[in-house]
Design a protein around this motif. Structure first.
Motif, mmCIF file in Angstrom:
data_model
loop_
_atom_site.group_PDB
_atom_site.id
_atom_site.type_symbol
_atom_site.label_atom_id
_atom_site.label_comp_id
_atom_site.label_asym_id
_atom_site.label_seq_id
_atom_site.Cartn_x
_atom_site.Cartn_y
_atom_site.Cartn_z
ATOM 1 N N GLY A 1 0.176 3.557 -4.738
ATOM 2 C CA GLY A 1 -0.992 3.101 -5.481
ATOM 3 C C GLY A 1 -2.281 3.450 -4.780
ATOM 4 O O GLY A 1 -3.230 3.927 -5.387
ATOM 5 N N ALA A 2 -2.338 3.226 -3.494
ATOM 6 C CA ALA A 2 -3.525 3.528 -2.688
ATOM 7 C C ALA A 2 -3.096 3.442 -1.231
ATOM 8 O O ALA A 2 -1.997 2.981 -0.923
ATOM 9 C CB ALA A 2 -4.646 2.531 -2.968
ATOM 10 N N LEU B 1 -0.102 -1.106 0.548
ATOM 11 C CA LEU B 1 -0.095 -2.571 0.586
ATOM 12 C C LEU B 1 1.013 -3.109 1.482
ATOM 13 O O LEU B 1 0.799 -4.038 2.264
ATOM 14 C CB LEU B 1 0.070 -3.127 -0.831
ATOM 15 C CG LEU B 1 -1.136 -3.000 -1.764
ATOM 16 C CD1 LEU B 1 -0.755 -3.485 -3.157
ATOM 17 C CD2 LEU B 1 -2.316 -3.794 -1.222
ATOM 18 N N GLU B 2 2.209 -2.535 1.383
ATOM 19 C CA GLU B 2 3.311 -3.041 2.198
ATOM 20 C C GLU B 2 3.006 -2.876 3.679
ATOM 21 O O GLU B 2 3.379 -3.722 4.504
ATOM 22 C CB GLU B 2 4.611 -2.315 1.836
ATOM 23 C CG GLU B 2 5.830 -2.922 2.492
ATOM 24 C CD GLU B 2 7.128 -2.338 1.982
ATOM 25 O OE1 GLU B 2 7.734 -1.524 2.714
ATOM 26 O OE2 GLU B 2 7.523 -2.676 0.849
ATOM 27 N N GLY B 3 2.312 -1.787 4.049
ATOM 28 C CA GLY B 3 1.946 -1.580 5.444
ATOM 29 C C GLY B 3 0.920 -2.563 5.956
ATOM 30 O O GLY B 3 0.730 -2.680 7.166
ATOM 31 N N LEU B 4 0.256 -3.281 5.052
ATOM 32 C CA LEU B 4 -0.707 -4.308 5.438
ATOM 33 C C LEU B 4 -0.066 -5.699 5.445
ATOM 34 O O LEU B 4 -0.752 -6.710 5.478
ATOM 35 C CB LEU B 4 -1.916 -4.289 4.494
ATOM 36 C CG LEU B 4 -2.736 -3.001 4.542
ATOM 37 C CD1 LEU B 4 -3.902 -3.081 3.562
ATOM 38 C CD2 LEU B 4 -3.239 -2.708 5.945
ATOM 39 N N THR B 5 1.253 -5.714 5.395
ATOM 40 C CA THR B 5 2.006 -6.954 5.525
ATOM 41 C C THR B 5 3.009 -6.808 6.666
ATOM 42 O O THR B 5 3.242 -5.714 7.181
ATOM 43 C CB THR B 5 2.777 -7.299 4.235
ATOM 44 O OG1 THR B 5 3.774 -6.296 3.996
ATOM 45 C CG2 THR B 5 1.843 -7.387 3.049
ATOM 46 N N GLY C 1 -11.017 1.784 -9.012
ATOM 47 C CA GLY C 1 -10.100 1.512 -7.906
ATOM 48 C C GLY C 1 -9.777 0.037 -7.775
ATOM 49 O O GLY C 1 -8.625 -0.342 -7.500
ATOM 50 N N LEU C 2 -10.768 -0.823 -7.951
ATOM 51 C CA LEU C 2 -10.532 -2.263 -7.885
ATOM 52 C C LEU C 2 -9.564 -2.712 -8.972
ATOM 53 O O LEU C 2 -8.650 -3.511 -8.721
ATOM 54 C CB LEU C 2 -11.857 -3.014 -8.009
ATOM 55 C CG LEU C 2 -12.720 -3.014 -6.745
ATOM 56 C CD1 LEU C 2 -14.172 -3.327 -7.090
ATOM 57 C CD2 LEU C 2 -12.187 -4.021 -5.726
ATOM 58 N N PHE D 1 -1.235 7.678 -2.664
ATOM 59 C CA PHE D 1 -1.183 7.749 -4.122
ATOM 60 C C PHE D 1 -0.027 8.635 -4.572
ATOM 61 O O PHE D 1 0.737 8.280 -5.472
ATOM 62 C CB PHE D 1 -2.508 8.273 -4.674
ATOM 63 C CG PHE D 1 -2.534 8.398 -6.170
ATOM 64 C CD1 PHE D 1 -2.752 7.290 -6.969
ATOM 65 C CD2 PHE D 1 -2.313 9.621 -6.796
ATOM 66 C CE1 PHE D 1 -2.762 7.388 -8.363
ATOM 67 C CE2 PHE D 1 -2.325 9.734 -8.171
ATOM 68 C CZ PHE D 1 -2.549 8.611 -8.953
ATOM 69 N N GLU D 2 0.137 9.803 -3.927
ATOM 70 C CA GLU D 2 1.196 10.724 -4.307
ATOM 71 C C GLU D 2 2.578 10.152 -4.001
ATOM 72 O O GLU D 2 3.568 10.524 -4.639
ATOM 73 C CB GLU D 2 1.008 12.061 -3.591
ATOM 74 C CG GLU D 2 -0.252 12.819 -3.970
ATOM 75 C CD GLU D 2 -0.227 13.360 -5.392
ATOM 76 O OE1 GLU D 2 0.865 13.382 -6.001
ATOM 77 O OE2 GLU D 2 -1.292 13.759 -5.895
#
Length: 429
Positions: free
Chosen positions: A393-394, A411-415, A95-96, A388-389
């Motif tokens: 990516g995650a 990731l975009e939701g964490l920005t 995962g990393l 993922f689906e």
């Protein structure tokens, strides 16, 4: 950090400890936000290497948690989620590497437009800052949450369940080692080292240090966080997901999708909990569906019209339409058509994921427009509502809220975004 040493002792001053974590995270967030993609990717890979080199310590720490869990009579499913097997460690390492390989949203500029004044206006993706993540049981979430937060340029404060304290601290030691080796501050990812519940109360109530909270766990945890938090929360409470089989549905598709949406996995938030069937298709489809659900061991709780077709269906109560069973029970209702199906979903649903099975394009598009959920689907299983689906990516979780992020949060939701303006000396007249 001195506070981390204190945290393992009884009588720790939780407020002081959490304030220290918050201040350190705020300072680290500025450094992480300014770091390059290459630096953050390298940090993820050095954390991976540190975890790989500490397999023995991870297993030993996890054994302590498992022994304590058995002594505290944790049930078998919880113990299973708690266990760190070699295969699960392998999955964490993979995962990393996968997160390191994902495109970096930070710094991307979009929506550039030229204004009549001559300036150019666009929007840039930027980190949220400090993210607090509160979760239960599974120690692999520590790695998942840390990696996504770091990749998106944030600092994170992670508070796992008390049952996984030793495992999470062993993982935290590896994360700190990897961050330092990569040249980033160890406070970029901090794992709360005390099991005291007061630590959660402080984490969700210090907006001076924390920009957003992400709770991952059961309904009671999320309800507490939502009611007590003084910072924004990315969350969903329930996964009351529906599949509606329309008058114009293909028979084989309708049966296959409905069965998959319920039985592929029971304990997930995107599993179907209520099946709606158009009245014109009920006599044909309900017996066929019941055969498959019966073979899978699923109990059917039906409305009066459902029970009239299926002798072995249990009469449904009003509460069943609101219920997230997370198990082999399914509520079934016969509706008079699309209007009633949409009304039922918007009344009883949790705004998570809902699907229509139909060959009628106009009805399908009405369903998309009028069902007020974070994921709305046509001719497919609700089980696809997953980061993922969706090609993210995650994911860090799923949000049913309407501000900032909605649906699977990657990731975009964490920005966030900020406006950027380019000029050549223009003055406003």
């Amino acid at each position: 950090m001195e506070a981390q040493k204190l945290a393992g002792l009884d009588g720790v001053d939780v407020d002081q400890y959490m304030n220290e974590l918050g201040a350190a995270a705020r300072a680290a967030a500025r450094i992480v936000a300014a770091s390059s993609t290459a630096v953050r990717n390298n940090a993820l890979l050095t954390v991976r290497d540190a975890l790989d080199g500490a397999r023995g310590q991870l297993i030993d720490a996890n054994r302590q948690d498992l022994e304590r869990g058995r002594a505290n009579n944790l049930d078998a499913p919880l113990l299973d989620r708690l266990e760190l097997t070699p295969a699960r460690i392998d999955t964490m390492l993979q995962g990393l590497a996968q997160v390191a390989a994902l495109p970096d949203p930070v710094g991307s500029i979009s929506e550039m437009n030229s204004m009549p004044s001559g300036i150019q206006v666009g929007r840039m993706r930027v980190p949220l800052g400090v993210i607090g993540i509160i979760y239960e049981s599974r120690p692999n979430v520590t790695v998942e949450a840390a990696s996504l937060g770091l990749k998106a340029g944030n600092a994170t404060i992670l508070r796992g369940g008390s049952e996984s304290l030793a495992s999470n601290q062993a993982i935290a030691a590896c994360i700190r080692r990897g961050l330092l080796d990569a040249g980033l501050p160890e406070a970029a990812v901090q794992v709360v080292a005390t099991a005291e519940r007061a630590a959660v109360g402080r984490l969700i109530a210090m907006p001076e240090y924390v920009d957003v909270i992400v709770p991952r766990g059961g309904k009671s945890l999320i309800e507490r966080i939502s009611s007590e938090a003084r910072v924004p929360v990315i969350k969903h409470l329930d996964g009351v997901c529906h599949v509606y089989i329309d008058d114009a549905a293909d028979t084989d598709m309708a049966i296959a999708v409905a069965v998959n949406a319920k039985t592929q996995r029971y304990g997930t938030c995107n599993t179907m909990e209520t099946l709606l069937v158009a009245a014109s298709r009920a006599a044909e489809l309900l017996p066929l569906l019941a055969d498959d659900f019966r073979d899978a061991g699923v109990e059917l709780r039906g409305c009066a019209r459902t029970c009239a077709v299926l002798d072995d269906a249990v009469p449904a109560t009003e509460d069943d339409w609101y219920e997230e069973y997370l198990g082999p029970i399914l509520a079934v209702r016969v509706v008079d058509g699309l209007d009633e199906a949409i009304e039922h979903i918007n009344t009883y649903g949790s705004q998570h994921t809902d699907s229509i099975i139909t060959r009628d394009h106009v009805r399908a598009m009405r369903f998309l427009r009028e069902v007020d959920s974070s994921s709305v689907m046509i001719n497919t299983s609700t089980r696809f509502a997953d980061g993922f689906e969706y090609g993210l990516g995650a994911e860090i979780g799923i949000s049913t809220d309407k501000l900032h992020a909605r649906g699977p949060v990657g990731l975009e939701g964490l920005t966030s975004q900020k406006y950027v303006v380019f000029g050549e000396g223009q003055l406003r007249s």
